[in-house]
Structures are given as structure tokens and as C-alpha cells.
Design an enzyme around this catalytic site. Structure first.
Site, PDB file in Angstrom:
ATOM      1  N   CYS A 152       0.808  -1.306  -0.129  1.00  0.00           N
ATOM      2  CA  CYS A 152      -0.015   0.017   0.072  1.00  0.00           C
ATOM      3  C   CYS A 152       0.960   1.358  -0.073  1.00  0.00           C
ATOM      4  O   CYS A 152       0.455   2.266  -0.023  1.00  0.00           O
ATOM      5  CB  CYS A 152      -0.956  -0.039   1.114  1.00  0.00           C
ATOM      6  SG  CYS A 152      -2.097  -1.490   1.032  1.00  0.00           S
TER       7      CYS A 152
ATOM      8  N   HIS B 129      -9.210   4.278  -0.845  1.00  0.00           N
ATOM      9  CA  HIS B 129      -7.652   3.862  -0.750  1.00  0.00           C
ATOM     10  C   HIS B 129      -7.505   2.790  -2.048  1.00  0.00           C
ATOM     11  O   HIS B 129      -7.505   1.559  -1.678  1.00  0.00           O
ATOM     12  CB  HIS B 129      -7.451   2.967   0.578  1.00  0.00           C
ATOM     13  CG  HIS B 129      -6.276   2.582   1.028  1.00  0.00           C
ATOM     14  ND1 HIS B 129      -5.020   2.927   0.403  1.00  0.00           N
ATOM     15  CD2 HIS B 129      -5.951   1.275   1.990  1.00  0.00           C
ATOM     16  CE1 HIS B 129      -3.979   2.207   0.824  1.00  0.00           C
ATOM     17  NE2 HIS B 129      -4.599   1.562   1.585  1.00  0.00           N
TER      18      HIS B 129
END
Lengths: 394, 394
Positions: B84, B341
Site C-alpha cells: 500500500c 484507498h
């Protein structure tokens, strides 16, 4: 600022019992040992890996490098991926960080564990390096993409089927022969040109017309690693140092149908720029390791590196130029065809091969007096292209 | 040499009709337009993408950037992946290449298209960013991993279940509120703290004890892009420039059980080094965008950036410190919790947010007079940590 190699490691390329984690850790530890650099002095790690996700359910592989040595904890570690050129892509990022003055000692590991999947799974996972919607998803495979190059080359240069087949068989046979002396090679078969050419259909089936099984590189597990630092620091540690004098990357369109399918346009451009950066021509090279993912790719590479005019590549096999005792030995290691091709490791493997050859401790046959070598690594259908020049500094 | 941002782009974060290819091309084109830099002057491209393989059957995504503009053909383009934090990882490589003098103008694109898979598929694909053999393969998910942090924090600081629940609800509510002004945000819900706290079980189910649905960030499609160059060149083009004054990466063990599960050790180290490089403390920051993949992560981030002593994070929500009108607004954009996200895009999104805030044209609420901002992006269970300091230069 110039960057040099001060430590190398090369695993066996084969079907390994080891996990991707063990391959990575063994490569890192061994390259550190070889370099003499302490783990605590390594301030940057780059991992070349194509598809840990596809082959091993493991994305985010880079942090696993912390397991090489407790002293590495907190060190930056980054995975770089550009298909079968992921290894050289990782080297390139390490080189830039050193040149930026951000990193003093970089550890670069290329690793892939492919044999977790069956042939169908491997083919599909590799096809994700093509432009998926129009290629992979449509059933196109890498043998299929390189078959397009073979057909394009044949057409453009008006070769007969037999002429093409003979040329490709010569490349395979040369690489099988060279690999006999490479202790890490996956294949060890003393097959001559006649042997390859005359293999029965069953043993050399058509994979994607006109490419047969023996035109294809191997499915492999393996790792390779190098330690890099500034040439200045390397010279303090060694009498003889191998400098990475140039590393140029060029990119072409991902989709093959947007490009000519009879030559490697962007590859040629990468090599041209690399020669220019170092101020050399192909005549100054003592050897080359090129990306023979398929035999046709090696043929096109001869022309991309300027060793032959367009369409003249086949002659280099007949006049001996590219043979191990020729003017410019190509793939003295056996190449991807015979040494194996754990895709993320391949670029770093080439760096190890070039370095050891220049230091006079080759993996595979020795090329006497070698001072300058080229490595050519690409990803996809000659999409992500990396030309590197390694130079011995005494 | 110092590096600055001279162009930005941020897509809507949501469930998009666009393919990963379209998201990438739109981001690249738009950031180039915003920068005023011509495609032919871009000499390096870096793509942050977590799992194009897992979500889209597309590894080797970087070359697709050639489709942004024909003038980009042959330009080096590289995919970088650290879970991420892939977006910031890509920025870091671009920065080094500029600092090395290898690249003048870099284009960095973060992109992810996650909604191709169902929830189960997304959860499995994300779990490949954990240490697969002991975590993902054993059924551990990221909510599960961050639940370990929540439990560890609660135990270490002797919080009651209610105290922890209330703190996490305050974080969620703050971020929902902030996102109301963010035009790109995926969620637009004017839910107060009381609303979140009192949601019925059905609307806020337990995902991994003690984390509930509203403690988790979103599954999103999206892209963000920036153009980077030397601060010197940027100053020639602009009166006000946003400098990337520091970008520090630290790595911790991939497996969570090798580390404390009640604080972010390596994250803290990244922030400490970044402050030192710029010569500032937390007191000099005007805002922070931190990696709230789960509400507990934002709480731990408060302490990792030095805004509160260990265990004192919850107080910052009560005394208003981290609110948008407080001493140090955290996630004024709404954070991963509310803006969304798309994992590979998140780091570049943070860079865009910081840059636009400093230029006085924020995405989301304006922080008057902001001159220095921190972004904190990590991959895995706080494994690959990136602390960046952005600074307005007038």
C-alpha cells in the site's frame, strides 16, 4: 559518479526444493559474504521479482530481505518489477540511489520461484506481462508473441522455413554447448546443431509456429545477487573492480501490434545510448549476454547490438563470430535457453556473469583478456529494454 | 540537490467504470497538463501499483505509460511495488533519479483498480502483502493484522473496550467530516461521532475483533500523479514551489509476529530520520496526511510522528489537536477511511494533497498559512514505511 560491483552470488537454476524466501535469503547472505561488506553498512536493498503474487501468493516481497541479517532491520527495501527485466530494473534503481549520494552500499537481489505452478499456470502468469486485454486475455502467449517476430523477420528478409529453422537450431545448439561449462545451468545436454535440428517432432514439438520447444527458454527457480557501491569505495577494497559503466532503459508500447514485428526498435535505442554514454562501439565489446527468452530473440539481439546489419544475423553463426571462441561470444553462459530463466533473477544473473567473466573467474567458458561486456535484458515482447556495459578497471 | 513538485492530478476515488489503463493514461496526461512540462521533456516515469496481476491480470504495467503521449515512446518507465506504499515508493525512485542527475523531469503515477474483484477476492489479493505462509495462507487478513495492533495497544495502555471503541469512532467521524469538503472522496456522509458510535450492529459489524466495518478503509479504484523536477528548475517555472524536502523509507520484518504489536517501531524511525534531514520537529508541521488504513493505524500514527507520548494519542481527539481547526490537522482530506484507498495510488494521492494544501488550493478543508506538511504512507502491517516532508518555498 560511477558505480561498481563488489560482490556476487548465483544460485543453481533448476526446479528447486527451496521456497522463494529461502532463495532470497541465501542470495542476500552469500552476496554480502562475497563482498566483505557488513550488513549494517548496507543502506539500500532492491528486489527484482516479476510475479511473487502469481507464482507464490506473495506480493510485497522486499521486506523479507530483513530476514537476511538482523543488522538490516529498518533498511529501505524496494521491489521493482518490469516483467523479465525486473532484475536489471532493480539494479538500475540501486545505481541511481548511489549516484544520488543517498546510498553507499546497495544489495540487489533478483529472485523468482516459478515451478510452484504447472505449465498452464506458468504460461498464464507470464502472459500477464503482455498487454492483457488484447494479448493474454485473447489466448496469446509469449511463445506466440515471439513467433510473430520470427514470422516478421522471415518475411522481411525473405528466409525460407528451413533457413529460419536452421538458424534458430544453431543458436540453441551453441547455447546448449556453452552451458556445459556453467555449473549453475539448468540444462546440461551435449546436443549438437544436427541433434537439435533432427530431434523427432515428439521431442521438439511446435509451440507457436515457427517456434518449437527447443526455441524456448526454461521454467526455472533461482536467485542472483550483487552488492554495489561507488567505484571509489570499491577501489579501496579491491585491486580489480568491475564498473557498471552504463545502464540505459528504453520502453516501447506494451502491445505488440503497435510496433514493427520484425526487429527490436527500442532495444536498439537502449544499446545505442549505452554505447554513447561509454564512448564505445560494438567493436569494443569482448562478450555479450543477451536475452534469449526465445532463439529468435537472440537473433534479433545480434542486430540490435549492431553486430550485424539488418538481416545479416544468421551469418554470425556460420562465420563463428558469436561462438565462445569467436570475435564476440554471445551467451557464453548458455543464455536463458540453457542456463535457465527464473524471470526476476535473470537481469541480476547477467550482472553476475559479466562481473565474474571480467574478473577472470567466469561462470561458464573463459573469454581471455575480456575487459568490456554488454548485458541486454528485456521484459515483455522487447518492451522494457535494458542495456548495461560492464568494464574492468585495473 | 533538492526536488520539487510542479504538477499534480487526482482522480475521483470510487468504483470506477474506467479500466486501469484509462485511469493511468488520464492521470499521466492531466499531471503533464498541470505541470506545463511537455511529454518530450519527461525523461523518467515511475508507476506505483500494488497488484495489477491480482486485480487486473496485468503485471508489467509501466510500459503502458507510453500510451499517454506518443512523445513518451522510449522513455524509461518502471513499476515499483511495496504494498500500500507503492505510490510513495515510486516517488522515492523518481526523486533519486533526479538527484543523481539522470533525470530532469519525472512523471510519477500511482494507480489501482480493485473493484474488479468481489470482497473475498480483494481480501485475498491484499493478504498477499502480508507474510503469506504464516499470515495470508493461514486465513489472516489485514483487518486481522491491525486488530492485533488494536489489542496490543489496548492491553499495553490498559484501555477498556469502550475507551478504545470511542477513540476509534472519533477518528472515523473526524475523517468522515473532513471528507465532506474533498471533491474526490469516495464517502460523503455527515456522520458525527455519536452516529458512528451508535450505528446498529448490522450497519457496523465486527470485522476482526475489536475492529468494526467503520474502522476499515475502503476498496477503491483511482489514480493520482505528480511531475517532479529539481527545485531550481521548478523555481524557473513558478513563483511558489512545493519542495519534497525529505523522503525516508524504513522497513520492518514482514511477519507481524517478529515485532511488537502495540506500536509502529519502524514508522517512528522513518519519521525521526525525516525530521532530522529537514531539521524540524513535529511542532513545525502545519498538517499531516497519515496512513489510516484502519482507525487504529491513525491512532498509532499520532504517536509515531511524535504528536503524543506513547498511550496519549486518544487525548488529541478530545482536545482538538488533530481536528481540521486544531494545532495539527491530521487527514484533513478524509484519509483512507473516507477519501478511499486505491492502494497503489494512495502514496501519490498524499503527495498531491500535501502539494495543493501548501499552494493554498487544497483538496478538502484549507489550512491557513500552511508551510510544512508531513505524509506518512506504509505498506503491510507497518512494514514498508515512508515519511515525506513537503515544504512551501516562496
Amino acid at each position: 559518479m560511477s558505480v561498481s560491483v563488489i560482490g556476487t552470488y548465483h544460485s543453481d537454476f533448476n526446479t528447486s526444493d527451496k521456497s522463494i524466501y529461502d532463495l532470497l535469503v541465501e542470495a542476500g547472505k552469500s552476496a554480502l559474504d562475497d563482498s566483505g561488506v557488513k550488513a549494517k553498512d548496507i543502506d539500500g536493498i532492491w528486489i527484482g521479482n516479476y510475479s511473487g503474487g502469481g507464482f507464490n501468493n506473495q506480493e510485497h516481497l522486499a521486506p523479507y530481505a530483513m530476514n537476511i541479517d538482523p543488522e538490516l532491520r529498518f533498511t529501505q527495501s524496494t521491489r521493482v518489477e518490469n516483467a523479465c527485466a525486473s532484475g536489471t530494473a532493480a539494479i538500475k534503481e540501486a545505481k541511481a540511489a548511489i549516484e544520488a549520494g543517498e546510498v553507499d552500499y546497495a544489495l540487489v537481489i533478483g529472485v523468482e520461484k516459478m515451478t510452484t505452478l504447472d505449465t498452464k499456470g506458468v504460461t498464464k502468469t507470464l502472459a500477464m506481462a503482455s498487454y492483457w486485454p488484447d494479448e493474454g486475455a485473447e489466448g496469446m502467449t509469449f511463445p506466440g508473441l515471439f513467433a510473430e517476430f520470427a514470422k516478421g523477420y522471415k518475411k522481411r528478409h525473405k528466409l525460407s522455413n528451413d533457413e529460419l529453422r536452421e538458424t534458430l537450431a544453431k543458436i540453441a545448439a551453441k547455447n546448449y554447448s556453452n552451458a556445459l561449462e556453467n555449473q549453475y545451468a539448468q540444462m546440461s545436454k551435449d546436443w549438437t546443431y544436427e541433434d537439435v535440428l533432427n530431434l523427432p517432432e515428439k521431442k521438439n514439438p511446435m509451440i507457436a509456429e515457427p517456434l518449437r520447444l527447443h526455441d524456448c527458454s526454461l521454467v526455472s527457480d533461482g536467485a542472483a545477487a550483487i552488492v554495489l557501491t561507488t567505484t571509489e569505495k570499491a577501489k579501496e577494497l579491491r585491486d580489480e573492480v568491475v564498473e557498471l559503466a552504463s545502464l540505459v532503459q528504453t520502453t516501447d508500447y506494451l502491445a505488440l501490434d503497435k510496433r514493427p514485428q520484425d526487429e527490436f526498435v527500442a532495444t536498439k535505442e537502449a544499446v545505442r545510448q549505452a554505447y554513447n554514454q561509454v564512448g564505445i562501439t560494438v567493436d569494443d565489446l569482448d562478450f555479450a549476454e543477451v536475452h534469449d527468452c526465445f532463439t529468435i530473440a537472440e537473433l534479433l539481439a545480434y542486430e540490435a547490438i549492431g553486430l550485424a546489419e539488418d538481416g545479416q544475423g544468421p551469418k554470425l553463426l556460420d562465420d563463428g563470430t558469436v561462438m565462445v571462441d569467436g570475435r564476440l561470444p554471445v551467451n557464453a553462459s548458455g543464455g536463458l535457453k540453457a542456463k535457465g530463466h527464473p524471470v526476476g533473477a535473470t537481469g541480476v544473473s547477467m550482472a553476475v556473469l559479466a562481473t565474474r567473466q571480467l574478473l577472470g573467474e567466469p561462470v561458464g567458458p573463459k573469454i581471455e583478456g575480456a575487459e568490456i561486456g554488454l548485458t541486454l535484458n528485456f521484459g515483455g515482447s522487447a518492451v522494457s529494454n535494458y542495456a548495461s556495459i560492464y568494464k574492468l578497471i585495473k
